[in-house]
Design an enzyme around this catalytic site. Structure first.
Site, PDB file in Angstrom:
ATOM      1  CG  HIS A 108       6.745 -18.425   1.469  1.00 56.93           C
ATOM      2  ND1 HIS A 108       6.420 -18.777   0.178  1.00 56.93           N
ATOM      3  CD2 HIS A 108       7.051 -17.098   1.420  1.00 56.93           C
ATOM      4  CE1 HIS A 108       6.517 -17.708  -0.606  1.00 56.93           C
ATOM      5  NE2 HIS A 108       6.903 -16.680   0.123  1.00 56.93           N
ATOM      6  CE  LYS A 115       3.640  -8.846  -8.568  1.00 57.81           C
ATOM      7  NZ  LYS A 115       4.395  -9.627  -7.574  1.00 57.81           N
ATOM      8  NE  ARG A 143      14.398 -14.540  -1.094  1.00 58.85           N
ATOM      9  CZ  ARG A 143      13.581 -14.308  -2.109  1.00 58.85           C
ATOM     10  NH1 ARG A 143      12.988 -15.302  -2.709  1.00 58.85           N
ATOM     11  NH2 ARG A 143      13.363 -13.084  -2.525  1.00 58.85           N
ATOM     12  CB  SER A 175       6.810 -17.463  -5.425  1.00 61.94           C
ATOM     13  OG  SER A 175       6.599 -17.632  -4.053  1.00 61.94           O
TER      14      SER A 175
HETATM   15  O1  PNS Z   1       5.751 -12.043  -1.335  1.00 59.70           O
HETATM   16  P1  PNS Z   1       5.995 -10.665  -1.828  1.00 59.70           P
HETATM   17  O2  PNS Z   1       5.406 -10.492  -3.207  1.00 59.70           O
HETATM   18  O3  PNS Z   1       7.431 -10.249  -1.728  1.00 59.70           O
HETATM   19  O4  PNS Z   1       5.172  -9.697  -0.835  1.00 59.70           O
HETATM   20  C1  PNS Z   1       5.155  -8.309  -1.025  1.00 59.70           C
HETATM   21  C2  PNS Z   1       4.067  -7.657  -0.150  1.00 59.70           C
HETATM   22  C3  PNS Z   1       2.739  -8.318  -0.350  1.00 59.70           C
HETATM   23  C4  PNS Z   1       4.459  -7.778   1.292  1.00 59.70           C
HETATM   24  C5  PNS Z   1       4.045  -6.159  -0.570  1.00 59.70           C
HETATM   25  O5  PNS Z   1       3.902  -6.045  -1.947  1.00 59.70           O
HETATM   26  C6  PNS Z   1       2.900  -5.408   0.094  1.00 59.70           C
HETATM   27  O6  PNS Z   1       2.947  -5.136   1.272  1.00 59.70           O
HETATM   28  N1  PNS Z   1       1.842  -5.128  -0.692  1.00 59.70           N
HETATM   29  C7  PNS Z   1       0.623  -4.501  -0.207  1.00 59.70           C
HETATM   30  C8  PNS Z   1       0.544  -3.026  -0.607  1.00 59.70           C
HETATM   31  C9  PNS Z   1       1.357  -2.198   0.327  1.00 59.70           C
HETATM   32  O7  PNS Z   1       1.159  -2.161   1.536  1.00 59.70           O
HETATM   33  N2  PNS Z   1       2.345  -1.500  -0.252  1.00 59.70           N
HETATM   34  C10 PNS Z   1       3.244  -0.675   0.488  1.00 59.70           C
HETATM   35  C11 PNS Z   1       4.302  -1.508   1.186  1.00 59.70           C
HETATM   36  S1  PNS Z   1       5.457  -0.436   1.796  1.00 59.70           S
END
Ligand code: PNS
Length: 165
Positions: free
Chosen positions: A17, A41, A94, A132
């Site tokens: 990150h 979660k 990644r 993570s």
């Molecule tokens: O670090 P992560 O868990 O890969 O991040 C994922 C994240 C937070 C970017 C994704 O889950 C997200 O955007 N969640 C918020 C809800 C949302 O907007 N969902 C639609 C995305 S297309």
């Protein structure tokens, strides 16, 4: 003013990150690290703990003239980006395996907010396997994660582990 958000769970933040933050700084005037408060979660760290950790680690990241701040959000990333006045969403990639999921998210976010572009940055190959989830698992089972997560995060994880004993 080029403002971006870098959304994620950051549970916990990793050196991958930080590498993405460092790489995105020359591209933007301002970056908001957007920590998702995901109520579905059960995270290891609360959203406040994750934000605090990132704030404490940020001084060690090379940022140039870019202003980097930390905020939490609930709901849609696209909504948070729009409300923040951002024109870009930064995501780290990644490996090819990340691409399909990231592409779907980027296209959905573009459908929701056509004016906001997703910018993919490749983290250093040194961190290509660092997530993570993997870091939590390895650490909790007694494996070495030095160099893959910030020392402060390792310390906080150790405190969590000891508190649970
Ligand atoms: O670090 P992560 O868990 O890969 O991040 C994922 C994240 C937070 C970017 C994704 O889950 C997200 O955007 N969640 C918020 C809800 C949302 O907007 N969902 C639609 C995305 S297309």
């Amino acid at each position: 003013m080029r403002r971006a958000i870098f959304p994620g769970s950051f549970d916990p933040p990793t050196n991958g990150h930080l590498d993405v933050i460092k790489r995105s700084c020359p591209l933007f005037d301002e970056i908001i690290i957007a920590v998702l408060n995901n109520l579905d979660k059960q995270p290891l760290f609360s959203v406040e703990e994750r934000c605090d950790m990132i704030r404490e680690i940020l001084p060690s990241v090379q940022k140039g003239n870019c202003k980097v701040s930390v905020d939490s959000f609930s709901g849609l990333t696209a909504d948070f980006a729009r409300k923040s006045g951002a024109t870009a969403i930064v995501r780290g990639i990644r490996a090819v395996s990340d691409y399909e999921y990231e592409l779907r998210m980027a296209l959905m976010n573009r459908k929701l907010e056509p004016t906001i572009e997703t910018v993919f940055l490749m983290a250093d190959e040194e961190y290509s396997y660092v997530s993570s989830t993997l870091m939590k698992q390895v650490f909790m089972l007694g494996g070495r994660v030095a160099g893959l997560i910030p020392e402060l995060v390792e310390l906080r994880m150790r405190n969590k582990l000891n508190a649970d004993k």
